[in-house]
Scaffold this active site. Structure first.
Site, short mmCIF file in Angstrom:
data_model
loop_
_atom_site.label_atom_id
_atom_site.label_comp_id
_atom_site.label_asym_id
_atom_site.label_seq_id
_atom_site.Cartn_x
_atom_site.Cartn_y
_atom_site.Cartn_z
N LEU A 11 40.79 29.18 44.63
CA LEU A 11 41.74 30.29 44.58
C LEU A 11 41.34 31.22 43.45
O LEU A 11 41.65 30.99 42.28
CB LEU A 11 43.17 29.77 44.39
CG LEU A 11 43.66 28.73 45.41
CD1 LEU A 11 45.15 28.48 45.22
CD2 LEU A 11 43.37 29.16 46.84
N ASP A 12 40.63 32.28 43.81
CA ASP A 12 40.05 33.19 42.82
C ASP A 12 41.13 34.03 42.15
O ASP A 12 41.99 34.62 42.83
CB ASP A 12 39.02 34.10 43.51
CG ASP A 12 38.43 35.13 42.58
OD1 ASP A 12 37.71 34.73 41.64
OD2 ASP A 12 38.72 36.33 42.77
N ALA A 13 41.05 34.11 40.81
CA ALA A 13 41.93 34.98 40.01
C ALA A 13 43.40 34.77 40.34
O ALA A 13 44.22 35.69 40.23
CB ALA A 13 41.55 36.45 40.21
N VAL A 14 43.77 33.55 40.72
CA VAL A 14 45.12 33.29 41.22
C VAL A 14 46.18 33.44 40.14
O VAL A 14 47.36 33.69 40.44
CB VAL A 14 45.17 31.89 41.87
CG1 VAL A 14 45.08 30.79 40.82
CG2 VAL A 14 46.42 31.74 42.73
#
Length: 583
Positions: free
Chosen positions: A236-239
């Site tokens: 989960l990128d930059a979540v």
């Protein structure tokens, strides 16, 4: 007629939705989520606190097109290389964004549902997942300003018209935590007039509005597609920036954690072997919250490890690394740390907050600049530019020391870093360039204008194979890394959740003890992190006298449990009472 009782899955899903969307009919929304995801409401819940990994799990991080060969799709080239050269070393492959994109080397996604034609096809992803676990990026905080969704936003049609987070230009955003120096809001002329959209990272990466349930439903469709294509691990990128509430820092907000819990609930019911990893490049204490109560991320990135380990090896003191590690809580069963030292991004500096002093941080930054690195900045709430990350290849970062500059210990220092990474509690993840000792790529920086490109080299396969088959440092690194990884994969004491205890051996020797889950294997990992020989007495380790102790790296036996041992600069021991081989 009385309605059927709600299943456990429905009840839990409704609970999350009521928090996120209190104005909606949570029951109807839950049914919509389950239908979109293709889940039977009566699906059995997986058992909690399951370790979906063991000591043989090692992750490779790579862009889809890092390896290129004429007449072949890069995804196929990568698959063949990993299958033929790394099958004994790697169990999982993290494919960095392989979608059509407009900037940031893939993290400005134009279309989440297709594979960039220059990299390959979905078939390549599915074939890779047949041989290795595959982790894909869910770039969930933002998408490209050149995406169909954003074109629809400007035209005022769905899907997209309501997908992006808007703000009044007079909104006080002074408390918003930023990873960049660009203005937060971007003016956009739309069919419905001038609007201001939120851009946490860049003006080409427009933040999505998860307050709109339509955005959630759209991402559930995307996640289901990835699952159908064989992807089981989700990054989960930059979540941390997902949910916005003006007047707050807009990072790590409660609804962000609630959304992660909801996504995990659905994903693990669809595929009980699925794993969620949160990418939250933030101070250590905040990062740890993404484990939740073993109901959010299965793994979190150990973001403090890269700057602290690099600082240790160039300064010759493990004081800060040791103090940090002593304070790290053991991960609950069913969760663990993802240990990395290099990645496609730079060496993040926010995770050093509260761990390194200002002058120590300045010393590290200046040393990395001396070794050819670049420094990227962010804007603080006070409007000041502050170093955010160091951009440098790991090979060059470890080329010398703070006090003496470049020296003859580069290879030994580099392998010492890998040996620490492999031995610590958690699952090791190696950026593909760490397997080759790839140097700083200055022409790529000049070409892209981006500092991060310094560590995103593209290898032509003919050139790489030549270097791996002739006496170069690339060959030396590649062979040594594969050997060390294979040793690690066989040791139960290196299970990601095996016991770990840090030892007090001074600032020049970094040491810790691991014990297998069944308590049969004990292993002492001892590292000379300085450029001078260091001597210690085995008696300090309290070795069990009735056991036979062997260094797994050199196969040297230590029969005298009180012997004096001298480690050369950056030499290390993996001293174990039982030796195993990878299965």
């Amino acid at each position: 007629m009385e309605a059927a009782p709600l299943s456990q899955l429905e009840q839990r899903l409704i609970g999350h939705l009521q928090v996120l969307y209190p104005h909606l009919d949570a029951g109807e929304m839950a049914r919509n989520c389950l239908t979109t995801f293709g889940l039977d409401p009566k699906t059995t819940s997986p058992q909690p606190h399951r370790n979906l990994w063991n000591q043989s799990d090692i992750m490779l991080i790579s862009y889809a097109d890092t390896l290129r060969k004429d007449g072949e799709s890069p995804l196929n080239t990568l698959h063949e290389f990993v299958k033929t050269k790394l099958a004994e070393c790697i169990s999982a492959v993290h494919l960095l964004p392989f979608f059509p994109y407009s900037s940031d080397d893939g993290f400005s996604v134009m279309d989440y549902t297709s594979v960039n034609p220059s990299a390959g096809k979905w078939r390549n992803i599915t074939e890779l997942s047949g041989d290795f676990k595959v982790m894909g990026d869910l770039v969930i905080n933002h998408c490209s300003s050149r995406s169909m969704w954003f074109e629809n936003f400007k035209a005022g049609v769905e899907p997209g018209a309501s997908f992006f987070y808007e703000a009044d230009p007079n909104t006080d955003v002074s408390n918003v935590v930023r990873p960049r120096t660009s203005p937060l809001l971007r003016e956009v002329q739309t069919k419905n007039g001038l609007k201001h959209v939120w851009c946490t990272f860049s003006h080409d990466q427009v933040d999505l509005n998860f307050e709109n349930p339509k955005v959630l439903i759209e991402f559930l469709r995307i996640i289901r597609l990835y699952l159908e294509k064989g992807i089981r691990w989700f990054r989960l990128d930059a979540v941390a920036f997902l949910w916005k509430t003006p007047g707050t820092s807009c990072i790590n907000l409660p609804n962000t954690h609630e959304m992660i819990r909801l996504l995990r609930l659905l994903i693990e019911h669809y595929a009980p072997d699925a794993v969620i990893i949160t990418e939250t490049n933030i101070p250590n204490r905040e990062n740890l919250t993404y484990f939740g109560n073993a109901n959010e991320a299965h793994l979190i990135y150990n973001f403090s490890l890269p700057p602290l380990l690099i600082n240790t090896l160039v300064s010759g003191s493990c004081a800060h690394l040791k103090n940090w590690l002593m304070r790290m809580p053991p991960a609950q069963q069913g969760t663990t740390y993802l240990n990395f030292v290099a990645s496609h991004d730079g060496v993040g500096l926010r995770p050093t907050e509260g761990l390194l002093s200002e002058w120590e941080l300045d010393s590290l930054i200046n040393t990395m600049k001396r070794f050819g690195g670049k420094v990227s900045s962010r804007t603080t709430p006070a409007g000041e530019a502050k170093p955010y990350e160091i951009n440098i290849s790991l090979w060059d970062a470890l080329s010398g020391s703070v006090s003496k500059g470049p020296d003859q210990w580069q290879f030994a220092r580099f392998m010492c870093a890998a040996a620490v990474q492999l031995a610590l509690e958690g699952l090791p993840a190696f950026y593909i360039h760490s397997l080759f000792g790839t140097e700083n790529d200055y022409p790529r920086v000049d070409n892209t204008g981006q500092f991060r490109s310094i560590n995103r080299h593209i290898w032509g396969m003919d050139d790489l194979e030549h270097k791996l088959n002739t006496p170069t440092h690339h060959q030396k690194v590649f062979n040594a890394m594969r050997n060390l990884i294979q040793i690690r994969r066989g040791q139960p004491a290196f299970h990601p959740n095996a016991t770990q205890y840090v030892l007090h051996t001074g600032d020049k020797l970094f040491a810790f003890w691991r014990q297998s889950l069944d308590r049969r294997q004990s292993l002492f990992a001892i590292y000379n992190i300085s450029d001078e020989p260091q001597t210690f007495n085995l008696g300090e380790l309290n070795l069990i006298a009735t056991d036979d102790w062997t260094d797994l790296v050199t196969d040297t036996k230590y029969e005298d449990s009180l012997a004096q041992v001298t480690l050369m600069p950056y030499q290390f021991l993996w001293l174990a009472n039982k030796k195993s081989k990878a299965k």
